[in-house]
Design a protein around this motif. Sequence first.
Motif, PDB file in Angstrom:
ATOM      1  N   ILE B 183       0.834  -1.209   0.000  1.00 31.92           N
ATOM      2  CA  ILE B 183       0.000   0.000   0.000  1.00 31.92           C
ATOM      3  C   ILE B 183       0.861   1.248   0.000  1.00 31.92           C
ATOM      4  O   ILE B 183       1.775   1.395   0.815  1.00 31.92           O
ATOM      5  CB  ILE B 183      -0.953   0.016   1.210  1.00 31.92           C
ATOM      6  N   MET B 184       0.539   2.139  -0.938  1.00 27.39           N
ATOM      7  CA  MET B 184       1.252   3.418  -1.026  1.00 27.39           C
ATOM      8  C   MET B 184       0.446   4.493  -0.324  1.00 27.39           C
ATOM      9  O   MET B 184      -0.785   4.384  -0.200  1.00 27.39           O
ATOM     10  CB  MET B 184       1.439   3.775  -2.498  1.00 27.39           C
ATOM     11  N   TYR B 185       1.140   5.544   0.134  1.00 25.12           N
ATOM     12  CA  TYR B 185       0.418   6.655   0.762  1.00 25.12           C
ATOM     13  C   TYR B 185       0.841   7.969   0.107  1.00 25.12           C
ATOM     14  O   TYR B 185       2.025   8.193  -0.142  1.00 25.12           O
ATOM     15  CB  TYR B 185       0.706   6.706   2.264  1.00 25.12           C
ATOM     16  N   GLY B 201      -1.791   7.546  11.401  1.00 28.07           N
ATOM     17  CA  GLY B 201      -2.828   6.510  11.475  1.00 28.07           C
ATOM     18  C   GLY B 201      -2.538   5.393  10.486  1.00 28.07           C
ATOM     19  O   GLY B 201      -2.628   4.204  10.820  1.00 28.07           O
ATOM     20  N   PHE B 202      -2.173   5.789   9.283  1.00 31.58           N
ATOM     21  CA  PHE B 202      -1.833   4.800   8.253  1.00 31.58           C
ATOM     22  C   PHE B 202      -0.643   3.955   8.667  1.00 31.58           C
ATOM     23  O   PHE B 202      -0.687   2.718   8.658  1.00 31.58           O
ATOM     24  CB  PHE B 202      -1.534   5.536   6.941  1.00 31.58           C
ATOM     25  N   LYS B 203       0.422   4.631   9.067  1.00 29.73           N
ATOM     26  CA  LYS B 203       1.663   3.917   9.418  1.00 29.73           C
ATOM     27  C   LYS B 203       1.442   2.951  10.574  1.00 29.73           C
ATOM     28  O   LYS B 203       1.931   1.821  10.557  1.00 29.73           O
ATOM     29  CB  LYS B 203       2.745   4.923   9.812  1.00 29.73           C
ATOM     30  N   THR B 204       0.702   3.427  11.566  1.00 27.87           N
ATOM     31  CA  THR B 204       0.471   2.582  12.733  1.00 27.87           C
ATOM     32  C   THR B 204      -0.311   1.330  12.350  1.00 27.87           C
ATOM     33  O   THR B 204       0.015   0.218  12.776  1.00 27.87           O
ATOM     34  CB  THR B 204      -0.295   3.359  13.812  1.00 27.87           C
ATOM     35  N   ALA B 205      -1.349   1.538  11.533  1.00 33.72           N
ATOM     36  CA  ALA B 205      -2.138   0.386  11.093  1.00 33.72           C
ATOM     37  C   ALA B 205      -1.255  -0.607  10.349  1.00 33.72           C
ATOM     38  O   ALA B 205      -1.366  -1.827  10.541  1.00 33.72           O
ATOM     39  CB  ALA B 205      -3.293   0.847  10.208  1.00 33.72           C
ATOM     40  N   PRO B 214       7.815   1.032   2.320  1.00 32.31           N
ATOM     41  CA  PRO B 214       9.091   1.644   1.918  1.00 32.31           C
ATOM     42  C   PRO B 214       8.982   3.165   1.990  1.00 32.31           C
ATOM     43  O   PRO B 214       7.915   3.720   1.710  1.00 32.31           O
ATOM     44  CB  PRO B 214       9.277   1.189   0.463  1.00 32.31           C
ATOM     45  N   THR B 215      10.071   3.815   2.378  1.00 36.12           N
ATOM     46  CA  THR B 215      10.030   5.283   2.507  1.00 36.12           C
ATOM     47  C   THR B 215       9.611   5.959   1.214  1.00 36.12           C
ATOM     48  O   THR B 215       8.900   6.962   1.240  1.00 36.12           O
ATOM     49  CB  THR B 215      11.424   5.849   2.880  1.00 36.12           C
ATOM     50  N   ASP B 216      10.064   5.411   0.078  1.00 36.74           N
ATOM     51  CA  ASP B 216       9.722   6.081  -1.173  1.00 36.74           C
ATOM     52  C   ASP B 216       8.313   5.726  -1.640  1.00 36.74           C
ATOM     53  O   ASP B 216       7.920   6.047  -2.749  1.00 36.74           O
ATOM     54  CB  ASP B 216      10.765   5.781  -2.251  1.00 36.74           C
ATOM     55  N   TRP B 217       7.550   5.065  -0.788  1.00 35.66           N
ATOM     56  CA  TRP B 217       6.144   4.841  -1.089  1.00 35.66           C
ATOM     57  C   TRP B 217       5.261   5.798  -0.288  1.00 35.66           C
ATOM     58  O   TRP B 217       4.054   5.620  -0.163  1.00 35.66           O
ATOM     59  CB  TRP B 217       5.746   3.389  -0.832  1.00 35.66           C
ATOM     60  N   ILE B 218       5.882   6.770   0.286  1.00 33.63           N
ATOM     61  CA  ILE B 218       5.117   7.836   0.925  1.00 33.63           C
ATOM     62  C   ILE B 218       5.421   9.113   0.149  1.00 33.63           C
ATOM     63  O   ILE B 218       6.474   9.730   0.303  1.00 33.63           O
ATOM     64  CB  ILE B 218       5.492   7.980   2.412  1.00 33.63           C
ATOM     65  N   LEU B 219       4.514   9.457  -0.734  1.00 29.57           N
ATOM     66  CA  LEU B 219       4.741  10.597  -1.626  1.00 29.57           C
ATOM     67  C   LEU B 219       4.154  11.867  -1.024  1.00 29.57           C
ATOM     68  O   LEU B 219       3.216  11.816  -0.222  1.00 29.57           O
ATOM     69  CB  LEU B 219       4.102  10.333  -2.990  1.00 29.57           C
ATOM     70  N   ASN B 220       4.705  12.986  -1.444  1.00 33.28           N
ATOM     71  CA  ASN B 220       4.215  14.269  -0.928  1.00 33.28           C
ATOM     72  C   ASN B 220       3.580  15.086  -2.051  1.00 33.28           C
ATOM     73  O   ASN B 220       4.214  15.371  -3.057  1.00 33.28           O
ATOM     74  CB  ASN B 220       5.385  15.046  -0.320  1.00 33.28           C
ATOM     75  N   ALA B 221       2.325  15.469  -1.868  1.00 34.35           N
ATOM     76  CA  ALA B 221       1.592  16.069  -2.980  1.00 34.35           C
ATOM     77  C   ALA B 221       0.873  17.378  -2.683  1.00 34.35           C
ATOM     78  O   ALA B 221       0.036  17.811  -3.472  1.00 34.35           O
ATOM     79  CB  ALA B 221       0.587  15.077  -3.527  1.00 34.35           C
TER      80      ALA B 221
END
Lengths: 334, 334
Positions: B183-185, B201-205, B214-221
């Motif tokens: 899952i990407m965020y 909340g996402f990370k904890t779940a 993976p760190t590069d699966w958390i994008l900033n938009a």
Amino acid sequence: MKVNQKYIADLLKISRVTVTKALQDHPDIAISTVKKVKALADELGYIPNIVGRSLSTKKTNTIGVVVPKINHSFFSTIIEEMYTKAQALGYQIILMVSFENEESELANVKSLLSMNVDGIIIDSVSTSAKDKSYELILKHQKPLIYIDRKPRSIKKVESIVFDDYNLSYKLTNLLIDRGYKDIMYITGSQEVNICYDRLIGFKTAMSDARLDVPTDWILNADLDKENSYKVFQKYLENNSKLPEAIVCVNDFVALGVYEACEKNQIKIPDDISIVGFGHLNISNLVQPPLSTVKLDLQKASFVAVEKLIAMINDQPYEKNNIIGGEIIFRESVK
Amino acid sequence: MKVNQKYIADLLKISRVTVTKALQDHPDIAISTVKKVKALADELGYIPNIVGRSLSTKKTNTIGVVVPKINHSFFSTIIEEMYTKAQALGYQIILMVSFENEESELANVKSLLSMNVDGIIIDSVSTSAKDKSYELILKHQKPLIYIDRKPRSIKKVESIVFDDYNLSYKLTNLLIDRGYKDIMYITGSQEVNICYDRLIGFKTAMSDARLDVPTDWILNADLDKENSYKVFQKYLENNSKLPEAIVCVNDFVALGVYEACEKNQIKIPDDISIVGFGHLNISNLVQPPLSTVKLDLQKASFVAVEKLIAMINDQPYEKNNIIGGEIIFRESVK
DNA sequence: CTGTTAGCGCATTCAC
DNA sequence: GTGAATGCGCTAACAG
């Protein structure tokens, strides 16, 4: 402790008037004094009290805006555009919402007058011949502009309206060109200028093409989705003949028709073609994308604010603007 | 001629003060006088000048509201709800738009202070640790409430926020329950509370379920559709591995992903599942309908206005409200 | 019951 | 260059 001009004056042991003038860069005051005053004002976080200033200058640098709703893409767009332009010209907007209610609109106008705004822009909900809001503003001699919707009965007032008649005529003609003959129209109250003008545009196009429109094929839906759904649903329950196309007075009304079609398993555009008016931001997100007329909302909003401010300051302005638009055909029409 | 209290008083040959009192139904004044005054005021179309009154009473009965934008369904909804509630409680709203710009927000706050509003509600754009708007309001001792977004660095301030952490946790968990693992965020600035809380909340779940992100699966938009489109498009250009699902910080961001998917012929939900947050009105009009979290915007808005007015009038109020929501799964998720 | 006096914060006019 | 006097429209405190 409250920081006002007196406070600053006392601290500096000078007169309050000197402070006022210094803050205004009045040529009277020595530069050294000006600097001292400004420095202290900055340090204390002094913010001028506009209420006091307004009382003295008889100007508030605010313009009142009354709209029927906020939470609709059409209105929120023109509101935001007006804010943008007003801010650029150094005016504050006082926004009021009439919630599509005439009495509420009148109350809003009263509030604006009592807040002593310098001018007023109204997107009117009035459907009656005599418009109290208008009378009141006239009496108080405040600059006034109607945008989008204005009471049809009022002639001698500045307004910025969309080119409803011509756009509606053109739109209908394009449908006719595509071979449609049995076309239904769904409108709102004829006292509202947009409904009136768009319907006349439709009717004229039809009669110019020698096409007949039965009276009971002009439905009345009060400009919103829910009513439109109900009205068309009721038509479907009582009639078996389906029109080939429906022209709707606006996109909300078109969406109501969409809903009724879905409930009754009528396929758009295979069984029926639909066109709206207004180009809501959702018009190209629905399935199928809705054919509609895109109005230049930014221009209308900008012109409204610019013109009102010109009126306020007794500057020349162009009279009664008509804002154009662009017809956009999408998959809701075959 | 301007109709004010003096004008009425002169006509009636009584004192201005008597007029004031009569208009307020002050027990001092004889009923006959009250009637005379009111009748004349009505006839003349007298409207009290609030500017004068405010200066005298030190109250304006207005509340200032600063929002990042108007023309977005989320904001226009809370604005309209706040107007509804404020009107019911006898307050006027002065609405300002910061256009997602911190300096503009500060300027807005200054304007509101100089207009002497009784209290302020802010949906903040601040991303920096030190918030000048906040400092300024604090200095002027105006009641203040943050709604929706507040600068994370400020702790001791009233706020009405959505239950972002828990809703995000639950949402993620529901995805995990359906068997999703990769899952990407896509988020916005971590200085904004909603972004921070939803991401945590996402990370904890995920970590509770022993799933790796993976760190590069958390994008900033940056919270909007255009940026989201760009960011995800860039990801697609540089990477071959597609996530099974993407959790977006809000619906706008989700729509940006939709766009990128369409451009790259990635099918939703067959190739990838998407969930948003916020329940925009268009979320169920897009294809496929977007799974999202519906927040109780009306409640948040009502509570904000009620609480601010309580603060203004030194009445008791509940502290730091957290507003719930409801998770809605639609066809964008398998 | 009614009116006099005073002041809210600011800006303008005019005199010093 | 500086400041005293005045008024914007309204309300509150007090006196008559």
